[in-house]
Enzyme design. Structure first.
Site, PDB file in Angstrom:
ATOM      1  N   LYS A  84       3.974 -15.119   1.486  1.00 51.91           N
ATOM      2  CA  LYS A  84       3.814 -15.843   0.209  1.00 51.91           C
ATOM      3  C   LYS A  84       5.217 -16.122  -0.297  1.00 51.91           C
ATOM      4  O   LYS A  84       5.612 -15.727  -1.409  1.00 51.91           O
ATOM      5  CB  LYS A  84       2.979 -14.959  -0.740  1.00 51.91           C
ATOM      6  CG  LYS A  84       2.543 -15.637  -2.017  1.00 51.91           C
ATOM      7  CD  LYS A  84       1.460 -16.671  -1.829  1.00 51.91           C
ATOM      8  CE  LYS A  84       1.139 -17.338  -3.157  1.00 51.91           C
ATOM      9  NZ  LYS A  84       0.369 -18.579  -3.001  1.00 51.91           N
ATOM     10  N   TYR A  99       0.807  -1.220   0.000  1.00 53.55           N
ATOM     11  CA  TYR A  99       0.000   0.000   0.000  1.00 53.55           C
ATOM     12  C   TYR A  99       0.844   1.277   0.000  1.00 53.55           C
ATOM     13  O   TYR A  99       0.332   2.355  -0.229  1.00 53.55           O
ATOM     14  CB  TYR A  99      -0.951   0.022   1.211  1.00 53.55           C
ATOM     15  CG  TYR A  99      -2.030  -1.041   1.170  1.00 53.55           C
ATOM     16  CD1 TYR A  99      -2.187  -1.868   0.070  1.00 53.55           C
ATOM     17  CD2 TYR A  99      -2.904  -1.211   2.235  1.00 53.55           C
ATOM     18  CE1 TYR A  99      -3.158  -2.838   0.028  1.00 53.55           C
ATOM     19  CE2 TYR A  99      -3.897  -2.184   2.201  1.00 53.55           C
ATOM     20  CZ  TYR A  99      -4.014  -3.000   1.102  1.00 53.55           C
ATOM     21  OH  TYR A  99      -4.983  -3.963   1.063  1.00 53.55           O
ATOM     22  N   ASP A 123      -4.770  -6.743   5.944  1.00 57.09           N
ATOM     23  CA  ASP A 123      -6.024  -6.057   5.674  1.00 57.09           C
ATOM     24  C   ASP A 123      -7.121  -7.093   5.408  1.00 57.09           C
ATOM     25  O   ASP A 123      -8.210  -7.064   5.984  1.00 57.09           O
ATOM     26  CB  ASP A 123      -5.817  -5.148   4.436  1.00 57.09           C
ATOM     27  CG  ASP A 123      -6.973  -4.223   4.182  1.00 57.09           C
ATOM     28  OD1 ASP A 123      -7.893  -4.167   5.023  1.00 57.09           O
ATOM     29  OD2 ASP A 123      -6.972  -3.541   3.138  1.00 57.09           O
ATOM     30  N   ASP A 145     -10.053  -8.745   8.380  1.00 55.80           N
ATOM     31  CA  ASP A 145     -11.496  -8.651   8.137  1.00 55.80           C
ATOM     32  C   ASP A 145     -12.132 -10.036   8.135  1.00 55.80           C
ATOM     33  O   ASP A 145     -13.211 -10.240   8.687  1.00 55.80           O
ATOM     34  CB  ASP A 145     -11.780  -7.974   6.786  1.00 55.80           C
ATOM     35  CG  ASP A 145     -12.061  -6.490   6.943  1.00 55.80           C
ATOM     36  OD1 ASP A 145     -11.605  -5.918   7.961  1.00 55.80           O
ATOM     37  OD2 ASP A 145     -12.724  -5.911   6.064  1.00 55.80           O
ATOM     38  N   ASP A 197      -2.577 -17.895   1.131  1.00 56.84           N
ATOM     39  CA  ASP A 197      -3.771 -18.579   0.604  1.00 56.84           C
ATOM     40  C   ASP A 197      -4.214 -19.681   1.549  1.00 56.84           C
ATOM     41  O   ASP A 197      -5.407 -19.863   1.824  1.00 56.84           O
ATOM     42  CB  ASP A 197      -3.525 -19.102  -0.816  1.00 56.84           C
ATOM     43  CG  ASP A 197      -2.150 -19.753  -0.991  1.00 56.84           C
ATOM     44  OD1 ASP A 197      -1.283 -19.575  -0.117  1.00 56.84           O
ATOM     45  OD2 ASP A 197      -1.953 -20.440  -2.003  1.00 56.84           O
TER      46      ASP A 197
END
Ligand code: NAD
Length: 354
Positions: free
Chosen positions: A189, A140, A245, A249, A221
């Site tokens: 990852k 980001y 992020d 959630d 994943d």
């Protein structure tokens, strides 16, 4: 303890009022003094000063021990240009406080199991997972660009992390794990991304300083899948900004109730920022309908992480659990056979249990 209070907009002032009842109860029980300075941010700040984050607010927050925020935003300010939106004030505050670690506990009280989308056998006696998200680096904040025209356009974002950035967030996560079940899952990852390979190396190195903590590494994943399949395997999860992020959630929604979820954002030297995950809920503002528990649980996090008052933090969490045991519910978590109460009463009951 010096606390900067930002009630904000919508239900913000109502829920902050309940947080103060709880702090009063803690103050009486432990003979500690809290001093408050109330400041403006968000829509109300735009109305009164013309900007969402007045200089005075920043000044007061920076010299406090902690900042407690209700929520900001509402339709009235939705059509203002970007730099004047209430949410811009919040982003500005996070940036100014240098909070790089976002702590989002996903706590499902066993009394509220029905609110979760998961089956009862997966949830067992409730859930308590802490997601630690890196907040000021990664995808980001890396260089981004778009080149070309029309169908020949290309765009890219860069995921960039330094050893220092990874190390400081990893240490926050290890310290949390030490005070919990001593289990840390680092999510990356590393099978594809170079930044993840560096992430994994740094976490492995920092782990040497915390031999009591069991560490495992998981691809993002797989982590997304495991959170649904068997969330109870997790204690503390640490991960980079974008993965965090999404996963925070996902984890918080396993609990099913927005009105129950607290958060903390911590930096190195500046005060921590504590706020409920939900927004200003303009649809129920001023009607004594808001659930104050997310804010009250944020107060528990504030006392734990900025006040060093672990006992008081646990008292607050136990008081919430006890009031739920007694069958009291606000409208958003109401179930058949329970007793529905408003914002004020819920605050009073929890403070009373402390
Ligand atoms: P919201 O979280 O305010 O509300 C979503 C739904 O959940 C609404 O139906 C609301 O009534 C309900 N809800 C939320 N908190 C509740 C509580 N404590 N008790 C009972 N019910 C609750 O999200 P939204 O409607 O998308 O946004 C409303 C405003 O809040 C917008 O202006 C948005 O930008 C802002 N917002 C602010 C923050 C923040 O201050 N950190 C976060 C998210 C959204």
């Amino acid at each position: 303890m010096k606390i900067a209070l930002i009630p904000g907009d919508g239900i913000g002032p109502e829920i902050i009022k309940q947080a103060l009842k709880v702090l009063d109860a803690v103050s009486n029980k432990y003979n500690v003094e809290f001093t408050y300075e109330e400041v403006l941010m968000g829509g109300i700040a735009i109305d009164e000063t013309g900007v969402p984050l007045p200089e005075e607010t920043l000044k007061v927050c920076k010299k406090s021990d902690a900042v407690l925020l209700g929520a900001v935003g509402g339709e009235k300010w939705d059509n203002l240009p970007g730099h004047l939106r209430p949410e811009t004030g919040l982003l500005g505050l996070r940036k100014a406080l240098g909070v790089f670690a976002n702590l989002r506990p996903a706590i499902l009280f066993p009394q509220l199991k029905e609110a979760s989308t998961l089956k009862e056998e997966v949830l067992g006696d409730g859930l308590n997972v802490m997601v630690v998200r890196e907040l000021t680096g990664g995808l980001y904040f890396g260089e981004k660009k778009r080149v070309g025209q029309g169908n020949s356009q290309k765009a890219w974002d860069t995921m960039i992390y330094s050893v220092e950035e990874i190390e400081r967030i990893t240490r926050v996560a290890f310290e949390l794990a030490m005070n919990r079940n001593k289990k840390l899952t680092s999510v990356d990852k590393a099978n594809v991304l170079e930044s993840s390979r560096l992430w994994r190396e740094v976490v492995t190195k920092v782990a040497e300083d915390y031999p009591e903590v069991t560490v495992n590494h998981m691809y993002v994943d797989n982590a997304a899948m495991q959170l649904i399949r068997n969330p109870k395997q997790f204690d503390v999860i640490v991960t980079e900004n974008m993965f965090g992020d999404i996963l925070s959630d996902e984890a918080s929604m396993l609990t099913g109730s927005l009105g129950m979820l607290p958060s903390a954002s911590l930096g190195k030297e500046n005060p921590g920022l504590y706020e409920p995950v939900h927004g200003s809920a303009p649809d129920i503002a001023g009607q004594d309908k808001a659930n104050p528990i997310a804010t009250i649980m944020s107060v528990a996090m504030m006392l734990r992480h900025s006040g060093g008052m672990e006992d008081a933090a646990r008292d607050i969490e136990n008081a919430v659990s006890k009031v739920l045991d007694m069958g009291y519910r606000t409208g958003d978590i109401m179930q058949p056979g329970m007793k529905q109460v408003g914002t004020e009463k819920m605050g009073e009951l929890i403070a009373g249990e402390i």
